[in-house]
Design a protein around this motif. Structure first.
Motif, PDB file in Angstrom:
ATOM      1  N   THR A   1       0.831  -1.213   0.000  1.00 16.61           N
ATOM      2  CA  THR A   1       0.000   0.000   0.000  1.00 16.61           C
ATOM      3  C   THR A   1       0.862   1.258   0.000  1.00 16.61           C
TER       4      THR A   1
ATOM      5  N   GLY B   1      -4.926   5.117   3.996  1.00 14.73           N
ATOM      6  CA  GLY B   1      -6.297   4.777   3.630  1.00 14.73           C
ATOM      7  C   GLY B   1      -6.348   3.453   2.878  1.00 14.73           C
ATOM      8  N   LEU B   2      -5.406   3.245   1.961  1.00 13.36           N
ATOM      9  CA  LEU B   2      -5.319   1.973   1.242  1.00 13.36           C
ATOM     10  C   LEU B   2      -5.009   0.821   2.193  1.00 13.36           C
TER      11      LEU B   2
ATOM     12  N   LEU C   1      -5.742   0.636   5.391  1.00 12.31           N
ATOM     13  CA  LEU C   1      -6.941   0.366   6.184  1.00 12.31           C
ATOM     14  C   LEU C   1      -7.929  -0.486   5.406  1.00 12.31           C
ATOM     15  N   LEU C   2      -8.165  -0.139   4.147  1.00 12.64           N
ATOM     16  CA  LEU C   2      -9.100  -0.911   3.323  1.00 12.64           C
ATOM     17  C   LEU C   2      -8.629  -2.348   3.157  1.00 12.64           C
ATOM     18  N   LEU C   3      -7.326  -2.530   2.928  1.00  8.79           N
ATOM     19  CA  LEU C   3      -6.790  -3.879   2.748  1.00  8.79           C
ATOM     20  C   LEU C   3      -6.898  -4.682   4.038  1.00  8.79           C
TER      21      LEU C   3
ATOM     22  N   LEU D   1      -9.023  -4.269   6.608  1.00  6.19           N
ATOM     23  CA  LEU D   1     -10.418  -4.590   6.902  1.00  6.19           C
ATOM     24  C   LEU D   1     -10.950  -5.661   5.956  1.00  6.19           C
ATOM     25  N   ALA D   2     -10.552  -5.597   4.691  1.00  9.88           N
ATOM     26  CA  ALA D   2     -10.982  -6.621   3.729  1.00  9.88           C
ATOM     27  C   ALA D   2     -10.424  -7.991   4.112  1.00  9.88           C
TER      28      ALA D   2
ATOM     29  N   ARG E   1     -12.330  -9.222   7.221  1.00  9.23           N
ATOM     30  CA  ARG E   1     -13.749  -9.525   6.945  1.00  9.23           C
ATOM     31  C   ARG E   1     -13.922 -10.710   5.999  1.00  9.23           C
TER      32      ARG E   1
END
Length: 282
Positions: free
Chosen positions: A21, A56-57, A59-61, A63-64, A67
């Motif tokens: 990221t 931000g990238l 965080l998205l990675l 959480l993905a 989840r």
């Protein structure tokens, strides 16, 4: 055996997530943001961008991954407990007070002198940047806490034990902040930074307090005194007072800033000792 392998690979995957990221975010930003030879932004707008896009990238990675791969929710990585905003806010206030106390202690020991009054209040642009940094540094700090203390510490503690989790996550945190200009005191302070946040997370049963503390700590250092934030010059007028470094590197942190001061090492050691004396929750 499978549990051991998963635990052993967790630091590797954390490293991959951060590097991937960071590279992608830097590639996106270097097209429009001026950077120096070390890859640091040369202006405050660039710093805001560099604390939003790569993190931000990340965080998205993260959480993905939690989840869709691990089939867990955000509560599994420490984002849990009642009064989340209040817990974050208390941590933030402690971070502000801690940084203010650290800088005042170094000044009292002769490490800093007052070079002039705060001038940010006379510049609307500087005040806008300072507000923007409050949000962007909160994102950057919170993502680091979610990854190292919320996710990695939890995975390692469950697969091995809490001591292994604290040591490995703190060591990786130190490695990812590596600079060739660092000396032994810099590395010690970074490692203890990680240990302190790990102990706080274990003690509280969530990562919200460390998220707030890290955010307030970084923000006040970045904007309050005209001092470096982890070796980065924010390039904006100070919000509280303009300080000049005059003392020895071991006292002031030199170009790395107060976080590399021996007094900061003492702060972390005292914080860890206090947290270890209390009974962990959860």
């Amino acid at each position: 055996m499978r549990s051991w392998i998963v635990g052993a690979l967790a630091p590797v995957w954390a490293l991959v997530m951060v590097v991937a990221t960071a590279l992608l975010g830097s590639w996106m930003l270097e097209q429009v943001v001026a950077i120096d030879a070390k890859g640091n932004p040369l202006d405050p707008i660039g710093l805001v961008a560099y604390t939003i896009v790569p993190f931000g990238l990340l965080l998205l990675l993260l959480l993905a991954w939690v989840r869709f791969v691990e089939k867990r929710g955000a509560d599994a990585i420490g984002f849990t407990g009642p009064g989340k905003l209040r817990t974050f806010g208390v941590g933030y206030a402690i971070g502000l007070a801690s940084m203010l106390g650290l800088v005042a202690a170094i000044w009292a020991c002769g490490g800093f002198i007052v070079a002039g009054p705060a001038t940010a209040v006379s510049s609307p642009f500087s005040l806008l940047v300072i507000v923007a940094l409050a949000f962007s540094l909160a994102l950057q700090s919170s993502v680091e806490e979610l990854l190292f203390r919320g996710w990695l510490l939890t995975v390692l503690s469950k697969r091995f034990n809490a001591v292994a989790g604290v040591i490995v996550s703190s060591a990786l945190f130190t490695l990812l902040h590596f600079s060739r200009s660092h000396n032994l005191l810099d590395f010690t302070a970074l490692f203890l930074f990680g240990v302190f946040c790990c102990c706080w997370t274990i003690r509280s049963g969530n990562v919200l307090g460390p998220m707030g503390w890290h955010s307030g700590w970084n923000w006040l250092l970045a904007v309050g005194f005209g001092l470096p934030l982890s070796g980065i010059d924010v390039h904006i007028p100070s919000l509280l007072v303009s300080l000049e470094t005059v003392g020895e590197r071991w006292l002031t942190g030199g170009a790395q800033g107060p976080e590399s001061s021996v007094l900061c090492v003492g702060y972390f050691l005292a914080g860890v000792a206090l947290l270890l004396r209390r009974q962990p929750r959860g």
